[in-house]
Design a protein around this motif. Structure first.
Motif, PDB file in Angstrom:
ATOM      1  N   CYS A 185       0.844  -1.183   0.000  1.00 25.86           N
ATOM      2  CA  CYS A 185       0.000   0.000   0.000  1.00 25.86           C
ATOM      3  C   CYS A 185       0.877   1.229   0.000  1.00 25.86           C
ATOM      4  O   CYS A 185       1.876   1.312   0.716  1.00 25.86           O
ATOM      5  CB  CYS A 185      -0.881  -0.036   1.243  1.00 25.86           C
ATOM      6  SG  CYS A 185      -1.787   1.462   1.518  1.00 25.86           S
ATOM      7  N   SER A 186       0.489   2.195  -0.788  1.00 25.84           N
ATOM      8  CA  SER A 186       1.340   3.377  -0.863  1.00 25.84           C
ATOM      9  C   SER A 186       1.217   4.243   0.373  1.00 25.84           C
ATOM     10  O   SER A 186       2.060   5.081   0.631  1.00 25.84           O
ATOM     11  CB  SER A 186       0.989   4.183  -2.101  1.00 25.84           C
ATOM     12  OG  SER A 186      -0.385   4.487  -2.077  1.00 25.84           O
ATOM     13  N   ALA A 187       0.185   4.020   1.127  1.00 28.08           N
ATOM     14  CA  ALA A 187       0.025   4.857   2.317  1.00 28.08           C
ATOM     15  C   ALA A 187       0.680   4.234   3.535  1.00 28.08           C
ATOM     16  O   ALA A 187       1.395   4.883   4.269  1.00 28.08           O
ATOM     17  CB  ALA A 187      -1.451   5.091   2.582  1.00 28.08           C
ATOM     18  N   CYS A 233      -5.804   1.565  -8.029  1.00 24.77           N
ATOM     19  CA  CYS A 233      -6.563   2.677  -8.583  1.00 24.77           C
ATOM     20  C   CYS A 233      -6.601   2.506 -10.093  1.00 24.77           C
ATOM     21  O   CYS A 233      -5.590   2.197 -10.712  1.00 24.77           O
ATOM     22  CB  CYS A 233      -5.873   3.987  -8.211  1.00 24.77           C
ATOM     23  SG  CYS A 233      -6.594   5.401  -9.026  1.00 24.77           S
ATOM     24  N   ASP A 264      -1.521   3.599  -8.598  1.00 26.14           N
ATOM     25  CA  ASP A 264      -1.382   3.577  -7.149  1.00 26.14           C
ATOM     26  C   ASP A 264      -2.009   2.314  -6.572  1.00 26.14           C
ATOM     27  O   ASP A 264      -3.029   1.838  -7.052  1.00 26.14           O
ATOM     28  CB  ASP A 264      -2.106   4.801  -6.583  1.00 26.14           C
ATOM     29  CG  ASP A 264      -1.823   4.985  -5.121  1.00 26.14           C
ATOM     30  OD1 ASP A 264      -0.642   5.068  -4.774  1.00 26.14           O
ATOM     31  OD2 ASP A 264      -2.786   5.038  -4.347  1.00 26.14           O
ATOM     32  N   ALA A 306      -3.408   0.764  -2.916  1.00 31.83           N
ATOM     33  CA  ALA A 306      -3.677   1.125  -1.535  1.00 31.83           C
ATOM     34  C   ALA A 306      -4.535   0.040  -0.925  1.00 31.83           C
ATOM     35  O   ALA A 306      -5.238  -0.686  -1.616  1.00 31.83           O
ATOM     36  CB  ALA A 306      -4.372   2.482  -1.449  1.00 31.83           C
ATOM     37  N   HIS A 328      -7.368   3.556   3.097  1.00 33.66           N
ATOM     38  CA  HIS A 328      -6.352   4.275   2.345  1.00 33.66           C
ATOM     39  C   HIS A 328      -6.738   4.458   0.895  1.00 33.66           C
ATOM     40  O   HIS A 328      -6.449   5.487   0.279  1.00 33.66           O
ATOM     41  CB  HIS A 328      -5.015   3.523   2.437  1.00 33.66           C
ATOM     42  CG  HIS A 328      -4.475   3.523   3.823  1.00 33.66           C
ATOM     43  ND1 HIS A 328      -3.713   2.500   4.317  1.00 33.66           N
ATOM     44  CD2 HIS A 328      -4.585   4.420   4.813  1.00 33.66           C
ATOM     45  CE1 HIS A 328      -3.375   2.775   5.562  1.00 33.66           C
ATOM     46  NE2 HIS A 328      -3.900   3.923   5.886  1.00 33.66           N
ATOM     47  N   GLN A 334      -9.059   7.259   0.551  1.00 37.32           N
ATOM     48  CA  GLN A 334      -8.344   8.524   0.709  1.00 37.32           C
ATOM     49  C   GLN A 334      -7.652   8.902  -0.585  1.00 37.32           C
ATOM     50  O   GLN A 334      -7.684  10.051  -1.018  1.00 37.32           O
ATOM     51  CB  GLN A 334      -7.291   8.406   1.802  1.00 37.32           C
ATOM     52  CG  GLN A 334      -7.846   8.608   3.178  1.00 37.32           C
ATOM     53  CD  GLN A 334      -6.745   8.571   4.203  1.00 37.32           C
ATOM     54  OE1 GLN A 334      -5.656   8.091   3.917  1.00 37.32           O
ATOM     55  NE2 GLN A 334      -7.028   9.069   5.372  1.00 37.32           N
ATOM     56  N   HIS A 335      -7.020   7.903  -1.172  1.00 36.04           N
ATOM     57  CA  HIS A 335      -6.320   8.198  -2.407  1.00 36.04           C
ATOM     58  C   HIS A 335      -7.282   8.651  -3.488  1.00 36.04           C
ATOM     59  O   HIS A 335      -7.026   9.608  -4.224  1.00 36.04           O
ATOM     60  CB  HIS A 335      -5.554   6.958  -2.885  1.00 36.04           C
ATOM     61  CG  HIS A 335      -5.146   7.057  -4.312  1.00 36.04           C
ATOM     62  ND1 HIS A 335      -4.061   7.790  -4.736  1.00 36.04           N
ATOM     63  CD2 HIS A 335      -5.709   6.559  -5.433  1.00 36.04           C
ATOM     64  CE1 HIS A 335      -3.969   7.722  -6.039  1.00 36.04           C
ATOM     65  NE2 HIS A 335      -4.949   6.976  -6.495  1.00 36.04           N
ATOM     66  N   SER A 366      -8.407  12.170  -2.791  1.00 36.93           N
ATOM     67  CA  SER A 366      -7.422  13.235  -2.937  1.00 36.93           C
ATOM     68  C   SER A 366      -6.972  13.382  -4.374  1.00 36.93           C
ATOM     69  O   SER A 366      -6.611  14.471  -4.799  1.00 36.93           O
ATOM     70  CB  SER A 366      -6.208  12.951  -2.046  1.00 36.93           C
ATOM     71  OG  SER A 366      -5.656  11.711  -2.417  1.00 36.93           O
ATOM     72  N   SER A 367      -6.997  12.352  -5.118  1.00 40.92           N
ATOM     73  CA  SER A 367      -6.540  12.492  -6.490  1.00 40.92           C
ATOM     74  C   SER A 367      -7.698  12.604  -7.459  1.00 40.92           C
ATOM     75  O   SER A 367      -7.491  12.666  -8.664  1.00 40.92           O
ATOM     76  CB  SER A 367      -5.675  11.298  -6.868  1.00 40.92           C
ATOM     77  OG  SER A 367      -6.413  10.129  -6.659  1.00 40.92           O
TER      78      SER A 367
END
Lengths: 102, 892
Positions: free
Chosen positions: B6-8, B19, B24, B26, B47, B50-51, B54-55
């Motif tokens: 996970c990138s977070a 994604c 990404d 997550a 996460h 969230q990604h 935010s994106s």
């Protein structure tokens, strides 16, 4: 001290996954849970949740169902399966620890 | 291989999502509420969410379950196109797994085709067809203790393969040569009145799906069975299993007699008509659906000589063991303790009362419950033969003991289990011997994985077991239990030549499948094997027996479109899984209370269906310097379409589904597929024109080697044209319904996709040819029949993209070429495949099969499909033909 154990834990986890042990154990566990009927019961419980949900099925998300069913699912896992899997994990750790000695 | 993280949170774990708009990854873990302690829990999001937020990306894909998550809906969403594509990917993956699990399996992994209806046909159906009300579920009147008949009929009616085949004109009474109509036509001089079970079953199924909800009286079936099997006649209660076997047998006879007469004997398939052995599988519905092969292995303990014996079987009759084989295990004491404290603490922390806690864990009550797996393990256990009963051929030691083990060599698409609930106890006098019912509760799983019980798994396991033991000697496992060294279930020859007579109980040879088994290395047979997706089965019908042996009552549960129903003679009610599996009984059994197990027979169907289409393997050309393999005997026809014949040029032609295989006398195999016309859009058409030119050049070269590619004329041989056309029509729809029925079964389980396939021949010369366009003729056959015209010709649709071997997957989606939006992705995928396999092995094996997949993402699970009874239950599945409507004029 904490960072040490933290580092070891991460290292172990990484090793756990990369060696394929996690996958293998997951598969074993899945089979065991399934043959013990746990999966069928959880499915039944999920169906009940869906039926009883007051908001109607349109508003129900997977997350909601998951939240509701998780306590039941967790508690109804047969103990012998738990014990076996934990034993497997413990054995893996025994095997892996000497290699991660820093 | 590095695990994706996970990138977070950098954990390679739980429910990773990708994604779909960027690269990404997550996971689903929620952000740690650092400063957000005061706020509600909802503010912490997984996460991935969230990604996405935010994106400002919208979608993410769950790795494990292949589900698409939509940000706006905050939920998983389902789209037909993407689901179909994912399914196709999953099918390819499964096929690869199956191949790797059983590389020597000779069965072709060809999945059935999508419906190929021409737009003209579709239009006709739309205008003239009537959608019927939902049918398929009807009660059956009890004609006097005929509950056994009711349950068997219900189980067959809800069998997706039987139902699909029958409803798609697999056997039509008007063309049946055995049934009553035939008798009127041909004045057969039969002694007994003629009765055809297949006609009766077909009539019964038609009645089931006619939309009428009143209970049906199965008089015809009963009468026919009495006529055909006098031993079962009478008004007494019969055994359901016996009845099922009799039904299948008479069905087989009826179907094969038709095939015999139908072929006119010109293929010489007569010899195979009635017999079914594992070497020459019978092509009738019964055997294609139900027949498997059992393997019995006897291992001599003296020299390790193993002999195999194969037996065909239609079902598996399981004894009910006295106690579960996989029951209580020796567990490390300290671990057990630790576990106890943990669960107690956990239990105390739950908000449930003590009453609920008592029921929370499935092992409270401590009485192990028998499951189907226990019965199967007992069935496939290694049992020592009585000494002297076996004389080894190699070492000749007739006094030595031997070990016998049963396993399944070939799994049928429909797996039927019978639990032997009757035991004959001998009384003091012979006349006092009576049968008592074994009432033990046996839990049936909804999904069963037969991998550990197959012959392949057995072989693999015995090898690993031998290896492991060689490595570990006879060391006990870390659990320290006495039986820990036993490796479950396998009789392995010990080459160290130990004296077996004085061997202690925990020495693994011969090994009985018992408790124990070191958990550290998972050596128990059911653990060590990677499951083969081809061996997964799901339950679709259960027959229960309640009461005493002779005076009991049968009820059935069956699944119809995902919903379970209980069939109690004329009363049909919706049922839950709880009732089907008798979970209430199970709870009682766990607690040691008396529980009457009711399940008597269980029917499972494969979740990933693969079956013979009958195409013989492509053969190697002589010019390559290898010996060409002689063609396989013809009669391996596809389910329901025993259509093999010799054409005019002495070619052997065989139709299976929408595939036609021709074997010319030189031994070359050419496979054609009737397909939908491609290139109805301009761009695709232009592309295809180019391809056609290339194609023609290649064909010039090939002309010398192959017979000129026929335009695919149907060679009627000795049959009348209407029958032929009808037969093609039935073939065309044969597969529709199979997978239609199958898809209904599994649409919710998302295990199966509807697939088209394309074939090529086995020649190595063709490497980079591109599919040429074909005109649709499959639908034309039906259309012709409707409008009483001569059916037009078949055209070879596809030249193979690649040389065919059995371990290659080829991906072609002809319907994609119509749809521009998807064509780029599919073409790129096929290009990928091409590039991956551009270096084929130089030696395709003899008997190599062709496997190819494509996905008909235009399948729409329309609930009414099955009920269109017009034109003999032809199914229409394409809704996308709206596109093609504009191009109707393009068709001749």
């Amino acid at each position: 001290m904490l960072s040490e154990t933290g580092g070891i834990r991460e290292e172990l986890l990484k090793r756990f996954i990369e060696s394929g042990e996690r996958e293998r154990l997951q598969e074993i566990m899945r089979t065991k849970l399934h043959t013990s009927g746990w999966q069928d019961r959880v499915k039944d419980k999920c169906q009940k949740i869906v039926h009883e949900n007051a908001d109607g099925i349109e508003k129900l998300t997977v997350d909601d169902i998951a939240e509701e069913v998780t306590p039941f699912a967790r508690s109804s896992v047969p103990e012998d399966i738990k014990a076996e899997i934990l034993e497997d994990i413990r054995a893996f750790i025994f095997r892996a620890l000497p290699e991660t000695d820093n | 291989m590095p695990a994706p993280t996970c990138s977070a949170c950098h954990s390679p774990g739980d429910r990773l999502h990708a994604c779909l708009s960027c690269d990404d990854f997550a996971c689903w873990r929620r952000a740690r509420p650092q400063q957000q302690q005061q706020q509600q829990a909802r503010s912490t999001e997984p996460h991935i969410v969230q990604h996405l937020r935010s994106s400002r990306h919208q979608f993410a894909l769950d790795f494990v379950h292949l589900a698409v998550f939509c940000l706006d809906c905050s939920d998983y969403v389902y789209d037909a196109a993407i689901t179909a594509w994912l399914l196709a990917a999953q099918i390819r993956w499964h096929a690869a797994l199956c191949d790797s699990a059983e590389p020597e399996a000779k069965r072709p992994r060809i999945v059935s085709t999508g419906a190929d209806l021409s737009p003209a046909q579709t239009k006709y159906l739309r205008e003239h067809g009537a959608v019927q009300a939902c049918g398929g579920v009807r009660g059956l009147l009890n004609l006097g203790a005929t509950c056994y008949l009711s349950v068997v009929l219900q189980a067959l009616a809800h069998n997706p393969l039987v139902r699909g085949w029958m409803l798609s004109d697999g056997h039509h009474p008007s063309t049946c040569r055995v049934g009553r109509n035939a008798q009127q036509q041909q004045q057969l001089k039969e002694q007994a009145p003629v009765a055809c079970m297949a006609c009766e079953l077909e009539a019964a199924l038609q009645a089931f799906h006619s939309g009428d909800a009143a209970p049906l009286a199965p008089v015809g079936l009963l009468r026919t069975m009495w006529l055909l099997r006098g031993d079962l006649a009478g008004y007494g209660q019969q055994d359901a299993h016996e009845w099922l076997m009799a039904l299948l047998d008479t069905l087989h006879v009826g179907l094969t007699e038709n095939a015999l007469m139908g072929n006119g004997g010109d293929t010489g398939g007569g010899a195979h008509a009635h017999a079914h052995s594992h070497l020459h599988p019978c092509a009738c519905l019964v055997h294609q659906a139900f027949a498997g092969v059992l393997q019995s292995t006897v291992t001599c303990s003296g020299c390790g000589n193993t002999t195999h014996a194969h037996d065909p079987m239609l079902d598996i009759s399981l004894d009910i063991p006295a106690r579960p084989a996989l029951g209580a295990r020796a567990i490390d004491a300290s671990l057990n303790e630790w576990l106890e404290t943990r669960t107690e603490r956990g239990a105390r922390n739950t908000r449930r009362g003590t009453g609920a806690r008592a029921n929370a864990s499935l092992t409270r009550g401590q009485h192990p419950v028998l499951t189907l797996h226990d019965c199967l393990a007992h069935y496939t256990r290694a049992e020592p033969l009585a000494s002297g009963a076996y004389a080894c051929s190699r070492c000749g030691a007739s006094s030595g003991s031997a070990v016998k083990q049963l396993c399944v060599k070939e799994l049928p698409p429909v797996l039927t289990f019978q639990l032997k609930r009757f035991e004959h106890t001998a009384g003091a006098r012979p006349s006092a011997a009576h049968a008592a019912k074994v009432d033990a509760y046996v839990r049936l799983p909804l999904l069963v994985d037969m991998t550990p019980y197959t012959a392949a798994a057995l072989a693999a396991h015995s090898q690993t077991a031998a290896g492991l033991r060689a490595a570990a000697g006879h060391a006990t496992s870390s659990t320290g239990s006495a039986l820990a060294a036993s490796v479950g279930g396998i009789a392995v020859h010990d080459r160290t030549g130990l004296d077996h007579s004085g061997v202690s109980r925990d020495t693994p040879i011969p090994v009985l499948d018992g408790p124990g088994g070191s958990a550290t290395l998972g050596k128990r047979r059911t653990d060590a094997v990677h499951s083969n997706p081809a061996c997964q089965y799901s339950l679709f019908a259960v027959i229960d027996h309640i009461g005493h042996l002779d005076t009991g009552h049968y009820t059935a549960y069956a699944k119809h479109r995902g919903q379970w129903f209980k069939f109690d003679d004329a009363a049909v009610t919706p049922a839950d899984i709880r009732d089907v599996l008798g979970l209430a009984d199970e709870t009682r059994a766990r607690q040691g209370l008396s529980a009457k197990g009711r399940a008597y027979m269980a029917f499972y169907v494969k979740t990933t269906l693969d079956y013979h289409d009958g195409a013989p393997g492509p053969m190697l050309p002589n010019s390559a310097g290898r010996d060409s393999v002689p063609p396989l005997p013809p009669p391996m026809a596809a389910m329901g379409s025993g259509n093999t014949r010799i054409g005019e040029t002495g070619e052997w032609i065989e139709d299976a589904g929408v595939v036609r295989t021709r074997v010319n006398p030189a031994g070359d195999v050419k496979v054609e597929r009737r397909g939908r016309k491609k290139g109805s859009t301009n761009a695709a058409r232009a592309k295809q024109q180019q391809q056609q030119q290339i194609q023609q050049q290649q064909q010039q070269q090939k002309k010398k080697q192959m017979p000129p590619p026929e335009s695919g004329e149907i060679r009627p041989a000795t049959k009348k044209i209407p029958h032929q056309a009808r037969h093609i029509h039935s073939i065309a729809n044969d597969d529709d319904d199979e997978e239609e029925g199958e898809l209904e079964e599994h649409a919710d389980e998302e295990e199966e996709g509807e697939v088209d396939y394309a074939f090529g021949n086995g020649r190595n010369t063709n490497t980079t040819s591109i599919p040429e366009e074909s005109s649709d003729s499959d639908g034309e056959a039906l259309w012709a029949r409707i409008s009483k015209e001569k059916p037009t010709d078949l055209v070879p649709m596809v030249q193979p993209l690649l040389p065919m071997t059995d371990d290659r997957l080829m991906y072609v989606n002809p319907s994609d070429l119509n749809d521009l939006s998807v064509s780029s992705s599919s073409m790129s995928m096929s290009m990928q495949f091409q590039s991956q396999v551009m270096n084929p092995p130089s030696v395709p094996k003899p008997g190599a099969r062709v496997v190819a997949f494509s996905v008909d993402e235009n399948y729409v699970d329309d609930g009414d499909e099955e009920d269109e009874e017009e034109e003999d239950a032809e199914e229409e599945e394409e809704e996308e033909d709206d596109d093609d409507f504009d191009d109707v004029s393009d068709f001749n």
